[in-house]
Write an enzyme that holds these catalytic residues in place. Structure first.
Site, PDB file in Angstrom:
ATOM      1  N   ARG A   1      10.923 -14.762 -50.931  1.00 38.48           N
ATOM      2  CA  ARG A   1       9.667 -15.161 -50.742  1.00 38.48           C
ATOM      3  C   ARG A   1       8.762 -14.335 -51.593  1.00 38.48           C
TER       4      ARG A   1
ATOM      5  N   ARG B   1      10.415 -23.337 -48.869  1.00 42.17           N
ATOM      6  CA  ARG B   1       9.756 -24.197 -47.773  1.00 42.17           C
ATOM      7  C   ARG B   1       8.640 -24.921 -48.287  1.00 42.17           C
TER       8      ARG B   1
ATOM      9  N   THR C   1      12.213 -30.440 -40.423  1.00 41.21           N
ATOM     10  CA  THR C   1      10.691 -30.458 -40.547  1.00 41.21           C
ATOM     11  C   THR C   1      10.525 -31.988 -40.159  1.00 41.21           C
TER      12      THR C   1
ATOM     13  N   SER D   1       8.873 -35.067 -50.599  1.00 34.21           N
ATOM     14  CA  SER D   1       9.010 -34.228 -51.669  1.00 34.21           C
ATOM     15  C   SER D   1      10.279 -33.768 -51.639  1.00 34.21           C
TER      16      SER D   1
ATOM     17  N   ARG E   1      -5.191 -22.897 -44.697  1.00 33.84           N
ATOM     18  CA  ARG E   1      -6.161 -22.921 -45.868  1.00 33.84           C
ATOM     19  C   ARG E   1      -7.637 -23.012 -45.482  1.00 33.84           C
TER      20      ARG E   1
ATOM     21  N   LYS F   1      15.989 -30.946 -46.616  1.00 33.63           N
ATOM     22  CA  LYS F   1      15.967 -30.887 -44.923  1.00 33.63           C
ATOM     23  C   LYS F   1      16.903 -32.062 -44.379  1.00 33.63           C
TER      24      LYS F   1
ATOM     25  N   ARG G   1      -0.779 -35.400 -54.325  1.00 33.98           N
ATOM     26  CA  ARG G   1       0.638 -35.620 -53.902  1.00 33.98           C
ATOM     27  C   ARG G   1       0.688 -37.288 -53.744  1.00 33.98           C
ATOM     28  N   VAL G   2       1.688 -37.987 -53.792  1.00 37.87           N
ATOM     29  CA  VAL G   2       2.023 -39.250 -53.387  1.00 37.87           C
ATOM     30  C   VAL G   2       2.058 -39.376 -51.823  1.00 37.87           C
TER      31      VAL G   2
ATOM     32  N   TYR H   1      11.527 -30.974 -51.623  1.00 34.58           N
ATOM     33  CA  TYR H   1      11.759 -29.853 -50.426  1.00 34.58           C
ATOM     34  C   TYR H   1      12.157 -30.642 -49.118  1.00 34.58           C
ATOM     35  N   HIS H   2      11.220 -31.741 -48.817  1.00 33.93           N
ATOM     36  CA  HIS H   2      11.374 -32.147 -47.825  1.00 33.93           C
ATOM     37  C   HIS H   2      12.886 -33.134 -47.617  1.00 33.93           C
TER      38      HIS H   2
HETATM   39  P1  NAD Z   1       8.750 -18.513 -45.339  1.00 38.45           P
HETATM   40  O1  NAD Z   1       9.193 -18.659 -47.109  1.00 38.45           O
HETATM   41  O2  NAD Z   1       7.719 -17.607 -45.242  1.00 38.45           O
HETATM   42  O3  NAD Z   1      10.381 -17.685 -44.999  1.00 38.45           O
HETATM   43  C1  NAD Z   1      11.683 -18.046 -45.342  1.00 38.45           C
HETATM   44  C2  NAD Z   1      12.322 -16.712 -45.493  1.00 38.45           C
HETATM   45  O4  NAD Z   1      13.659 -17.067 -46.088  1.00 38.45           O
HETATM   46  C3  NAD Z   1      11.753 -15.915 -46.580  1.00 38.45           C
HETATM   47  O5  NAD Z   1      11.503 -14.708 -46.142  1.00 38.45           O
HETATM   48  C4  NAD Z   1      12.644 -15.995 -47.712  1.00 38.45           C
HETATM   49  O6  NAD Z   1      12.857 -14.839 -48.564  1.00 38.45           O
HETATM   50  C5  NAD Z   1      14.115 -16.340 -47.266  1.00 38.45           C
HETATM   51  N1  NAD Z   1      15.098 -17.125 -47.832  1.00 38.45           N
HETATM   52  C6  NAD Z   1      14.875 -18.021 -48.640  1.00 38.45           C
HETATM   53  N2  NAD Z   1      15.824 -18.430 -49.260  1.00 38.45           N
HETATM   54  C7  NAD Z   1      16.898 -17.570 -48.721  1.00 38.45           C
HETATM   55  C8  NAD Z   1      18.416 -17.144 -49.175  1.00 38.45           C
HETATM   56  N3  NAD Z   1      18.949 -18.168 -49.854  1.00 38.45           N
HETATM   57  N4  NAD Z   1      18.924 -16.314 -48.507  1.00 38.45           N
HETATM   58  C9  NAD Z   1      18.346 -15.361 -47.492  1.00 38.45           C
HETATM   59  N5  NAD Z   1      17.003 -15.347 -47.400  1.00 38.45           N
HETATM   60  C10 NAD Z   1      16.427 -16.549 -48.028  1.00 38.45           C
HETATM   61  O7  NAD Z   1       8.801 -19.647 -44.712  1.00 38.45           O
HETATM   62  P2  NAD Z   1       8.015 -20.207 -43.077  1.00 38.45           P
HETATM   63  O8  NAD Z   1       7.011 -20.522 -43.346  1.00 38.45           O
HETATM   64  O9  NAD Z   1       8.532 -18.703 -42.414  1.00 38.45           O
HETATM   65  O10 NAD Z   1       9.288 -21.168 -42.734  1.00 38.45           O
HETATM   66  C11 NAD Z   1      10.604 -20.923 -42.030  1.00 38.45           C
HETATM   67  C12 NAD Z   1      11.378 -22.165 -41.893  1.00 38.45           C
HETATM   68  O11 NAD Z   1      10.510 -23.049 -41.158  1.00 38.45           O
HETATM   69  C13 NAD Z   1      11.513 -22.916 -43.415  1.00 38.45           C
HETATM   70  O12 NAD Z   1      13.107 -23.272 -43.217  1.00 38.45           O
HETATM   71  C14 NAD Z   1      10.527 -23.900 -43.452  1.00 38.45           C
HETATM   72  O13 NAD Z   1      11.108 -25.150 -44.054  1.00 38.45           O
HETATM   73  C15 NAD Z   1      10.423 -24.038 -41.637  1.00 38.45           C
HETATM   74  N6  NAD Z   1       9.093 -24.902 -41.607  1.00 38.45           N
HETATM   75  C16 NAD Z   1       8.010 -24.261 -42.005  1.00 38.45           C
HETATM   76  C17 NAD Z   1       6.725 -24.567 -41.432  1.00 38.45           C
HETATM   77  C18 NAD Z   1       5.518 -23.922 -41.639  1.00 38.45           C
HETATM   78  O14 NAD Z   1       4.417 -24.604 -41.534  1.00 38.45           O
HETATM   79  N7  NAD Z   1       5.506 -22.688 -42.180  1.00 38.45           N
HETATM   80  C19 NAD Z   1       6.870 -25.950 -40.902  1.00 38.45           C
HETATM   81  C20 NAD Z   1       8.054 -26.512 -40.555  1.00 38.45           C
HETATM   82  C21 NAD Z   1       9.132 -26.012 -40.913  1.00 38.45           C
HETATM   83  N1  USQ Z   2      -3.408 -30.869 -47.541  1.00 37.95           N
HETATM   84  C1  USQ Z   2      -4.764 -31.026 -47.834  1.00 37.95           C
HETATM   85  N2  USQ Z   2      -5.553 -29.973 -48.390  1.00 37.95           N
HETATM   86  C2  USQ Z   2      -4.858 -28.856 -48.523  1.00 37.95           C
HETATM   87  C3  USQ Z   2      -3.603 -28.523 -48.236  1.00 37.95           C
HETATM   88  C4  USQ Z   2      -2.852 -29.998 -47.915  1.00 37.95           C
HETATM   89  O1  USQ Z   2      -5.451 -31.877 -47.383  1.00 37.95           O
HETATM   90  O2  USQ Z   2      -5.529 -27.922 -48.998  1.00 37.95           O
HETATM   91  C5  USQ Z   2      -2.781 -31.951 -47.198  1.00 37.95           C
HETATM   92  C6  USQ Z   2      -1.408 -32.500 -48.104  1.00 37.95           C
HETATM   93  O3  USQ Z   2      -2.039 -33.338 -48.854  1.00 37.95           O
HETATM   94  C7  USQ Z   2      -0.608 -33.058 -46.764  1.00 37.95           C
HETATM   95  C8  USQ Z   2      -0.949 -32.172 -45.581  1.00 37.95           C
HETATM   96  O4  USQ Z   2      -2.066 -31.656 -45.920  1.00 37.95           O
HETATM   97  O5  USQ Z   2      -1.030 -34.551 -46.600  1.00 37.95           O
HETATM   98  C9  USQ Z   2      -0.012 -31.021 -45.221  1.00 37.95           C
HETATM   99  O6  USQ Z   2       0.323 -30.268 -46.335  1.00 37.95           O
HETATM  100  P1  USQ Z   2       0.730 -28.866 -46.184  1.00 37.95           P
HETATM  101  O7  USQ Z   2       0.905 -27.911 -47.522  1.00 37.95           O
HETATM  102  O8  USQ Z   2      -0.030 -28.128 -45.139  1.00 37.95           O
HETATM  103  O9  USQ Z   2       2.226 -29.134 -45.344  1.00 37.95           O
HETATM  104  P2  USQ Z   2       3.474 -29.573 -46.208  1.00 37.95           P
HETATM  105  O10 USQ Z   2       3.588 -29.785 -47.588  1.00 37.95           O
HETATM  106  O11 USQ Z   2       3.982 -30.894 -45.271  1.00 37.95           O
HETATM  107  O12 USQ Z   2       4.459 -28.530 -45.809  1.00 37.95           O
HETATM  108  C10 USQ Z   2       4.383 -27.703 -44.400  1.00 37.95           C
HETATM  109  C11 USQ Z   2       5.425 -26.443 -44.756  1.00 37.95           C
HETATM  110  C12 USQ Z   2       6.854 -27.009 -44.960  1.00 37.95           C
HETATM  111  C13 USQ Z   2       6.761 -27.603 -43.467  1.00 37.95           C
HETATM  112  C14 USQ Z   2       5.906 -28.911 -43.194  1.00 37.95           C
HETATM  113  C15 USQ Z   2       6.162 -29.510 -41.848  1.00 37.95           C
HETATM  114  O13 USQ Z   2       4.920 -25.749 -45.979  1.00 37.95           O
HETATM  115  O14 USQ Z   2       7.665 -25.721 -44.818  1.00 37.95           O
HETATM  116  O15 USQ Z   2       8.253 -28.499 -43.549  1.00 37.95           O
HETATM  117  O16 USQ Z   2       4.346 -28.160 -43.286  1.00 37.95           O
HETATM  118  S1  USQ Z   2       5.706 -31.247 -42.004  1.00 37.95           S
HETATM  119  O17 USQ Z   2       4.392 -31.586 -42.678  1.00 37.95           O
HETATM  120  O18 USQ Z   2       5.674 -31.616 -40.656  1.00 37.95           O
HETATM  121  O19 USQ Z   2       6.857 -31.791 -42.816  1.00 37.95           O
END
Ligand code: NAD
Ligand code: USQ
Length: 386
Positions: free
Chosen positions: A35, A100, A144, A179, A241, A185, A323-324, A181-182
């Site tokens: 990260r 993520r 997610t 995406s 943000r 998961k 985004r779409v 990414y999604h």
């Molecule tokens: P983050 O990127 O801050 O933390 C993820 C950590 O995993 C990082 O420190 C990174 O260095 C480590 N990592 C990634 N790949 C690795 C690997 N191959 N081996 C070892 N370490 C590795 O993300 P976060 O926001 O803390 O999110 C954590 C988890 O929660 C993620 O799986 C994310 O998809 C999920 N999640 C986050 C949110 C959100 O809003 N932040 C929402 C829903 C789900």
């Molecule tokens: N968006 C805005 N303005 C911004 C940023 C985002 O309108 O400045 C919108 C995006 O278009 C989207 C929504 O806000 O519709 C969410 O975007 P986001 O970047 O806050 O969240 P997302 O891309 O969905 O991803 C984040 C985390 C991810 C986690 C996910 C949970 O980065 O790790 O899985 O939230 S969820 O959305 O439920 O899938």
């Protein structure tokens, strides 16, 4: 319990590790530091200064007297994964360690392939290690809410009972994520459910919504224990943000018309949900899914909450959506499982956003304004971005 937190250096992994330790568990963290490398790549960084993983762990021990075991390692390295799990001998593994950010996965071919490889192979290595070392280990895996997308029917907790041509079955809820990414998961969820069927693994998939906030009981103990807060358009998430933009005196960047609805939760609920999941494990062979989100709002509603909470003038700007996404859609999701285990949600309307505004105000000079505008466009399919 002995709990190993994978991704323990991240935004959520670090506060979760401290929270579990402070509640009496023996905690270990593993992270490969990637990260922090994305920060170098993108020229970005946490708004709030953060210590290295080793320094954080040391500071936590100094402040609380509790020891957290620290492993620097990569889940893509199978030997390291086996050695860490075998050596720490956890009762539960909390798996946060994935790439993520949806925009990061959509930069170009290279980033999409990296995201899916890192996330899916890392999780497979964890599954195989548990399969060989001890199948009683409970895997608590971060999924997610975005796996479901925005279907025109109500969202259940992972499973759906379907009647088709007069016959009924219980199937994994159909997924339509937004995406690469999604999608990673979704692929993880299918692999994990298969692991439960063939090896009798015990897995809880936490389909988490968008997390907001930066402070938990433990991060607040002192500055060296702070977790990161991202503001850039790649890793910064929407409510965080908006709060940062409000403090900087910039308009809140709503993508598209703003009627898109998303599930959210407070970071203090993330750490508690993970505790609840760990302390009440899934059964052997059970693929259990909890929707880890407490409320949902349209983007426009989120912007209005921030606008109304901030003491100064705040404007809202509607940007062309990079985004779409479907804009006008049904959104209703079940989230009773964690609440029935005892979760008492912190609701956005009751959250003291001014606490967060204060933290942002203190570090506002660290913001690079060039990183705020979105630059990743979902409609492009480039080989590599120049
Ligand atoms: P983050 O990127 O801050 O933390 C993820 C950590 O995993 C990082 O420190 C990174 O260095 C480590 N990592 C990634 N790949 C690795 C690997 N191959 N081996 C070892 N370490 C590795 O993300 P976060 O926001 O803390 O999110 C954590 C988890 O929660 C993620 O799986 C994310 O998809 C999920 N999640 C986050 C949110 C959100 O809003 N932040 C929402 C829903 C789900
Ligand atoms: N968006 C805005 N303005 C911004 C940023 C985002 O309108 O400045 C919108 C995006 O278009 C989207 C929504 O806000 O519709 C969410 O975007 P986001 O970047 O806050 O969240 P997302 O891309 O969905 O991803 C984040 C985390 C991810 C986690 C996910 C949970 O980065 O790790 O899985 O939230 S969820 O959305 O439920 O899938």
């Amino acid at each position: 319990m002995r709990i190993l937190v994978l991704g323990g250096d991240g935004y959520l992994g670090w506060p979760t590790a401290m929270y579990l330790s402070a509640r009496g568990h023996d905690v270990g963290v593993l992270d490969n530091g990637v990260r922090r490398q994305y920060d170098h790549e993108l020229g970005s960084g946490s708004l709030v200064p953060i210590e290295s993983l080793r320094a954080r762990v040391k500071a936590f021990e100094e402040v609380t007297g509790d020891h957290i075991a620290c492993y620097l390692g990569d889940l893509m390295d199978a030997e390291c994964t086996y050695d860490t799990i075998g050596g720490f001998a956890p009762d539960a593994i909390v798996h946060f360690a994935e790439q993520r950010a949806a925009p990061y996965s959509m930069i170009d071919r290279k980033h999409a392939v990296y995201t899916q490889t890192n996330n899916i192979v890392g999780t497979l290595n964890v599954m195989y290690a548990i399969g060989e070392i001890n199948r009683d280990i409970h895997l608590v895996k971060l999924g997610t809410m975005g796996e479901y997308g925005t279907p025109n029917i109500d969202i259940e907790e992972g499973w759906l009972e379907v009647t088709h041509n007069g016959r009924t079955d219980r199937v994994l809820y159909p997924k339509r994520p937004g995406s690469f990414y999604h999608l990673s998961k979704v692929h993880d969820s299918h692999n994990l459910e298969f692991g439960c069927r063939i090896w009798g693994l015990r897995v809880t998939d936490l389909n988490q919504g968008i997390v907001y906030g930066q402070q938990t009981e433990e991060t607040e103990l002192e500055p060296r224990l702070a977790t990161r807060l991202d503001y850039d358009a790649v890793f910064g998430t929407v409510l965080n943000r908006f709060a940062i933009q409000a403090v900087l005196g910039l308009p809140l960047s709503v993508y598209g018309g703003g009627s898109q609805t998303r599930a959210v939760l407070d970071i203090r609920d993330t750490v508690e949900c993970v505790r609840l999941a760990c302390e009440t494990p899934a059964d052997r062979g059970e693929f259990r899914v909890f929707n880890q989100a407490t409320e949902s709002f349209s983007l426009q509603e989120m912007a209005k909450v921030v606008q109304n909470s901030y003491p100064g003038q705040v404007d809202i700007e509607y940007l062309d959506n990079p985004r779409v996404e479907i804009e006008n859609h049904h959104y209703a999701f079940t989230h009773t499982a964690l609440e029935s285990l005892g979760l008492k949600p912190h609701l956005l309307s009751e959250t003291l956003l001014h606490h967060m505004f204060d933290v942002i105000e203190r570090h506002r000079d660290r913001v690079d304004h060039d990183l705020l505008a979105p630059t990743v466009n979902w409609r492009q399919s480039t080989r590599s971005r120049s």
